[in-house]
Design a protein around this motif. Structure first.
Motif, mmCIF file in Angstrom:
data_model
loop_
_atom_site.group_PDB
_atom_site.id
_atom_site.type_symbol
_atom_site.label_atom_id
_atom_site.label_comp_id
_atom_site.label_asym_id
_atom_site.label_seq_id
_atom_site.Cartn_x
_atom_site.Cartn_y
_atom_site.Cartn_z
ATOM 1 N N ASN A 63 0.852 -1.182 0.000
ATOM 2 C CA ASN A 63 0.000 0.000 0.000
ATOM 3 C C ASN A 63 0.897 1.244 0.000
ATOM 4 O O ASN A 63 2.117 1.126 0.157
ATOM 5 N N PRO A 64 0.307 2.420 -0.183
ATOM 6 C CA PRO A 64 1.128 3.635 -0.342
ATOM 7 C C PRO A 64 2.114 3.861 0.800
ATOM 8 O O PRO A 64 3.197 4.420 0.591
ATOM 9 N N ASN A 65 1.765 3.446 2.015
ATOM 10 C CA ASN A 65 2.657 3.666 3.158
ATOM 11 C C ASN A 65 3.934 2.833 3.093
ATOM 12 O O ASN A 65 4.886 3.099 3.830
ATOM 13 N N ASP A 66 3.938 1.825 2.258
ATOM 14 C CA ASP A 66 5.116 0.960 2.160
ATOM 15 C C ASP A 66 6.232 1.588 1.331
ATOM 16 O O ASP A 66 7.389 1.184 1.427
ATOM 17 N N PHE A 67 5.896 2.560 0.522
ATOM 18 C CA PHE A 67 6.874 3.142 -0.397
ATOM 19 C C PHE A 67 7.514 4.386 0.199
ATOM 20 O O PHE A 67 6.829 5.201 0.813
ATOM 21 N N ILE A 68 8.822 4.528 0.025
ATOM 22 C CA ILE A 68 9.486 5.717 0.539
ATOM 23 C C ILE A 68 9.190 6.901 -0.380
ATOM 24 O O ILE A 68 8.784 6.726 -1.531
ATOM 25 N N ASP A 69 9.394 8.086 0.163
ATOM 26 C CA ASP A 69 9.164 9.300 -0.608
ATOM 27 C C ASP A 69 10.409 9.584 -1.443
ATOM 28 O O ASP A 69 11.336 10.235 -0.989
ATOM 29 N N ALA A 70 10.453 9.057 -2.650
ATOM 30 C CA ALA A 70 11.629 9.203 -3.501
ATOM 31 C C ALA A 70 11.184 9.330 -4.955
ATOM 32 O O ALA A 70 10.132 8.818 -5.335
ATOM 33 N N PRO A 71 12.002 10.014 -5.758
ATOM 34 C CA PRO A 71 11.636 10.206 -7.169
ATOM 35 C C PRO A 71 11.367 8.888 -7.890
ATOM 36 O O PRO A 71 10.529 8.823 -8.775
ATOM 37 N N ILE A 72 12.083 7.851 -7.466
ATOM 38 C CA ILE A 72 11.923 6.559 -8.128
ATOM 39 C C ILE A 72 10.481 6.055 -8.024
ATOM 40 O O ILE A 72 10.005 5.324 -8.895
ATOM 41 N N ASN A 73 9.804 6.454 -6.980
ATOM 42 C CA ASN A 73 8.424 6.007 -6.788
ATOM 43 C C ASN A 73 7.397 6.934 -7.433
ATOM 44 O O ASN A 73 6.204 6.765 -7.236
ATOM 45 N N ARG A 74 7.888 7.911 -8.192
ATOM 46 C CA ARG A 74 6.951 8.837 -8.823
ATOM 47 C C ARG A 74 7.083 8.851 -10.343
ATOM 48 O O ARG A 74 6.643 9.773 -10.997
ATOM 49 N N ARG A 75 7.705 7.798 -10.890
ATOM 50 C CA ARG A 75 7.865 7.741 -12.346
ATOM 51 C C ARG A 75 6.650 7.043 -12.955
ATOM 52 O O ARG A 75 6.763 5.998 -13.588
ATOM 53 N N PHE A 76 5.505 7.631 -12.764
ATOM 54 C CA PHE A 76 4.272 6.937 -13.098
ATOM 55 C C PHE A 76 4.170 6.542 -14.566
ATOM 56 O O PHE A 76 3.553 5.544 -14.903
ATOM 57 N N ALA A 77 4.784 7.321 -15.440
ATOM 58 C CA ALA A 77 4.671 7.016 -16.864
ATOM 59 C C ALA A 77 5.419 5.740 -17.225
ATOM 60 O O ALA A 77 5.099 5.084 -18.210
ATOM 61 N N ALA A 78 6.417 5.374 -16.406
ATOM 62 C CA ALA A 78 7.279 4.239 -16.757
ATOM 63 C C ALA A 78 6.892 2.954 -16.043
ATOM 64 O O ALA A 78 7.320 1.880 -16.430
ATOM 65 N N MET A 79 6.090 3.056 -15.006
ATOM 66 C CA MET A 79 5.869 1.853 -14.192
ATOM 67 C C MET A 79 4.617 1.083 -14.604
ATOM 68 O O MET A 79 3.733 1.608 -15.272
ATOM 69 N N SER A 80 4.585 -0.165 -14.171
ATOM 70 C CA SER A 80 3.450 -1.016 -14.517
ATOM 71 C C SER A 80 2.186 -0.534 -13.808
ATOM 72 O O SER A 80 2.251 0.121 -12.767
ATOM 73 N N GLU A 81 1.044 -0.883 -14.369
ATOM 74 C CA GLU A 81 -0.227 -0.507 -13.750
ATOM 75 C C GLU A 81 -0.326 -1.091 -12.343
ATOM 76 O O GLU A 81 -0.852 -0.467 -11.430
#
Ligand SMILES: [Zn+2]
Length: 92
Positions: A63-81
């Motif tokens: 869930n969203p709380n599991d992910f750290i606040d980092a640019p890598i987690n905001r590359r929405f255009a590149a990541m899988s659905e």
């Protein structure tokens, strides 16, 4: 072809459990979760896991709380659905 540091790290990107390429494809499942969660799933620390295999190991959905606040987690255009749905919390 010259790779950036980020791309070089992504070259070693197969899932430890299912062997799927998770980081050097598009869309990818390249993400970072909190260390405590990651180490509970993967005590060796090394390697990568796709979303499904990480969830298998921890026995629940991410869930969203599991992910750290980092640019890598905001590359929405590149990541899988699938990955995007975990990061934004849309778990339909
Ligand atoms: Zn996997």
């Amino acid at each position: 072809m010259v790779y950036t540091q980020d791309e070089l790290q992504r070259l070693d990107g197969t899932c430890l459990d299912c062997g799927a390429e998770v980081t050097f494809i598009t869309p990818d499942e390249y993400y970072m979760v909190h260390d405590s969660l990651w180490l509970s799933a993967n005590p060796d620390d090394d390697g990568k896991l796709c979303v499904a295999c990480l969830e298998n190991r921890i026995g629940r959905k991410l869930n969203p709380n599991d992910f750290i606040d980092a640019p890598i987690n905001r590359r929405f255009a590149a990541m899988s659905e699938r990955l995007k749905s975990r990061i934004v919390g849309d778990c339909r």
